[in-house]
Enzyme design. Structure first.
Site, short mmCIF file in Angstrom:
data_model
loop_
_atom_site.label_atom_id
_atom_site.label_comp_id
_atom_site.label_asym_id
_atom_site.label_seq_id
_atom_site.Cartn_x
_atom_site.Cartn_y
_atom_site.Cartn_z
CG ASN A 126 -1.88 -1.17 1.20
OD1 ASN A 126 -2.06 -1.80 0.16
ND2 ASN A 126 -2.49 -1.47 2.33
CB VAL A 127 1.07 4.10 -2.22
CG1 VAL A 127 1.92 3.22 -3.12
CG2 VAL A 127 -0.35 4.21 -2.79
CG ASP A 128 -2.66 3.29 2.96
OD1 ASP A 128 -2.00 2.95 3.98
OD2 ASP A 128 -3.46 2.51 2.41
CG HIS A 181 3.88 -2.03 -4.74
ND1 HIS A 181 2.69 -2.71 -4.90
CD2 HIS A 181 4.85 -2.89 -5.16
CE1 HIS A 181 2.94 -3.92 -5.39
NE2 HIS A 181 4.23 -4.06 -5.54
CB CYS A 186 19.21 13.11 -10.26
SG CYS A 186 18.27 13.89 -8.92
N GLY A 220 -5.32 -9.09 3.05
CA GLY A 220 -5.99 -8.16 2.15
C GLY A 220 -5.29 -7.95 0.82
CB THR A 221 -2.57 -8.84 -0.91
OG1 THR A 221 -2.00 -8.79 -2.22
CG2 THR A 221 -1.99 -10.00 -0.12
CG LEU A 246 -14.27 -9.46 2.01
CD1 LEU A 246 -14.55 -9.35 3.49
CD2 LEU A 246 -14.47 -8.10 1.33
CB ALA A 253 -8.75 -6.45 7.45
P1 OAD Z 1 -6.34 -5.98 -4.85
O1 OAD Z 1 -7.38 -4.95 -5.11
O2 OAD Z 1 -5.82 -6.77 -6.01
O3 OAD Z 1 -6.88 -7.02 -3.77
C1 OAD Z 1 -7.45 -6.62 -2.57
C2 OAD Z 1 -7.86 -7.84 -1.79
O4 OAD Z 1 -8.40 -7.41 -0.55
C3 OAD Z 1 -8.94 -8.72 -2.47
O5 OAD Z 1 -8.52 -10.06 -2.46
C4 OAD Z 1 -10.18 -8.51 -1.59
O6 OAD Z 1 -10.97 -9.69 -1.47
C5 OAD Z 1 -9.55 -8.15 -0.26
N1 OAD Z 1 -10.40 -7.30 0.61
C6 OAD Z 1 -11.28 -6.34 0.25
N2 OAD Z 1 -11.83 -5.78 1.33
C7 OAD Z 1 -11.31 -6.41 2.41
C8 OAD Z 1 -11.50 -6.29 3.83
N3 OAD Z 1 -12.33 -5.41 4.36
N4 OAD Z 1 -10.77 -7.10 4.64
C9 OAD Z 1 -9.92 -8.02 4.11
N5 OAD Z 1 -9.72 -8.18 2.79
C10 OAD Z 1 -10.38 -7.38 1.95
O7 OAD Z 1 -5.15 -5.23 -4.08
P2 OAD Z 1 -3.64 -5.70 -3.83
O8 OAD Z 1 -3.55 -7.17 -3.74
O9 OAD Z 1 -3.11 -4.88 -2.72
O10 OAD Z 1 0.30 -2.15 -7.40
O11 OAD Z 1 -2.97 -5.22 -5.17
C11 OAD Z 1 -1.60 -5.44 -5.34
C12 OAD Z 1 -1.01 -4.36 -6.22
O12 OAD Z 1 -1.75 -4.28 -7.44
C13 OAD Z 1 -1.11 -2.96 -5.66
O13 OAD Z 1 -0.08 -2.64 -4.77
C14 OAD Z 1 -1.04 -2.11 -6.89
C15 OAD Z 1 -2.00 -2.89 -7.74
O14 OAD Z 1 -1.91 -2.77 -9.09
C16 OAD Z 1 0.75 -1.15 -8.16
O15 OAD Z 1 0.08 -0.17 -8.44
C17 OAD Z 1 2.16 -1.36 -8.65
#
Ligand code: OAD
Length: 233
Positions: free
Chosen positions: A89-91, A106, A117, A172-173, A199, A216
């Site tokens: 996450n970028v937050d 990221h 630079c 959450g990924t 989720l 989460a």
């Molecule tokens: P995703 O949007 O691909 O996945 C988010 C995950 O969180 C999903 O599997 C959801 O089911 C889950 N989710 C949603 N709400 C939730 C909750 N309340 N509690 C628990 N889980 C929940 O996001 P990331 O996997 O973070 O990269 O994405 C990875 C990367 O892809 C990001 O960092 C970004 C993106 O493109 C770049 O921009 C380089």
């Protein structure tokens, strides 16, 4: 207790009001990855890319950490072993929740990076095309976020941590973006206990020893309480 390595994704910040990428109506349903999250997209249309990240920076600044962010910070401070938090996450909600030394693989919305630079400085609330680098003077300022086709940050440190992990938790990924999606294999290779908290079952759920499904703010809080051996209040 040994070493716990935690990987978080957009799902941990969803209940703080920040959109995920791939859920229905998520960021990648509204914007094209090629346009806003690649170096080529930035070269083509920097105003569009700055606009996308300016909006995300504003939303992130207004968001509050939730109980899952705070629980992980508590695990870090109260656990007898080492707890390493790696986030895609970028937050800055882990830090706002009290976590330390978070590895933002990221990048971060809080940072600006000179594409010429490599100098880094705190990003203004709103970045504009043509903004000058304070070190080299080049008009090549960009958000300090990692785009597709670029190498994520801290990879050596993360791989070292995974090689020494006793527990690996992914929270959450969706498991669709590498190299982060491959971390579970690194942890499995050293016989760490691997747990996914999400989720829904992610694309790589079968690689984990254990899957816990739910929001989460519930499942992470419960898992942290178990690790610390306390009952959830
Ligand atoms: P995703 O949007 O691909 O996945 C988010 C995950 O969180 C999903 O599997 C959801 O089911 C889950 N989710 C949603 N709400 C939730 C909750 N309340 N509690 C628990 N889980 C929940 O996001 P990331 O996997 O973070 O990269 O994405 C990875 C990367 O892809 C990001 O960092 C970004 C993106 O493109 C770049 O921009 C380089």
């Amino acid at each position: 207790m040994g070493k716990i390595v935690i990987l978080t994704g957009a799902g941990i910040s969803a209940e703080s009001g920040l959109g995920t990428f791939r859920d229905a109506g998520g960021l990648w349903a509204q914007h094209s990855i090629e346009d806003v999250a690649t170096p080529e997209g930035f070269a083509r249309n920097p105003a569009l890319v700055h606009g996308f990240y300016n909006a995300r920076r504003q939303q992130a600044a207004a968001a509050q950490p939730n109980s899952a962010h705070r629980a992980l910070a508590r695990l870090q401070s109260d656990c007898s072993g080492e707890v390493v938090i790696v986030t895609q996450n970028v937050d800055a909600l882990h830090e706002a929740g009290g976590a330390r030394d978070v590895l933002h693989m990221h990048g971060t919305l809080a940072g600006a990076l000179c594409a010429a630079c490599g100098h880094r400085w705190p990003a203004p609330d709103m970045m504009e095309p043509g903004e000058l680098c304070p070190r080299c003077g080049g008009a090549s300022a960009r958000p300090d976020v990692v785009w597709f086709g670029e190498m994520p940050y801290y990879m050596d440190r993360i791989m070292d941590h995974l090689a020494g992990a006793d527990i690996f938790a992914a929270i959450g990924t969706s498991g669709q973006v590498y190299p982060a999606a491959g971390f579970v294999q690194e942890a499995n290779a050293v016989n760490a206990h691997t747990v996914e908290m999400n989720l829904d079952r992610s694309y790589i759920a079968s690689a984990f020893d254990e899957t816990r499904l739910g929001p989460a703010t519930q499942i992470v809080v419960d898992w942290v309480a178990e690790q610390l051996g306390v009952t959830r209040a």
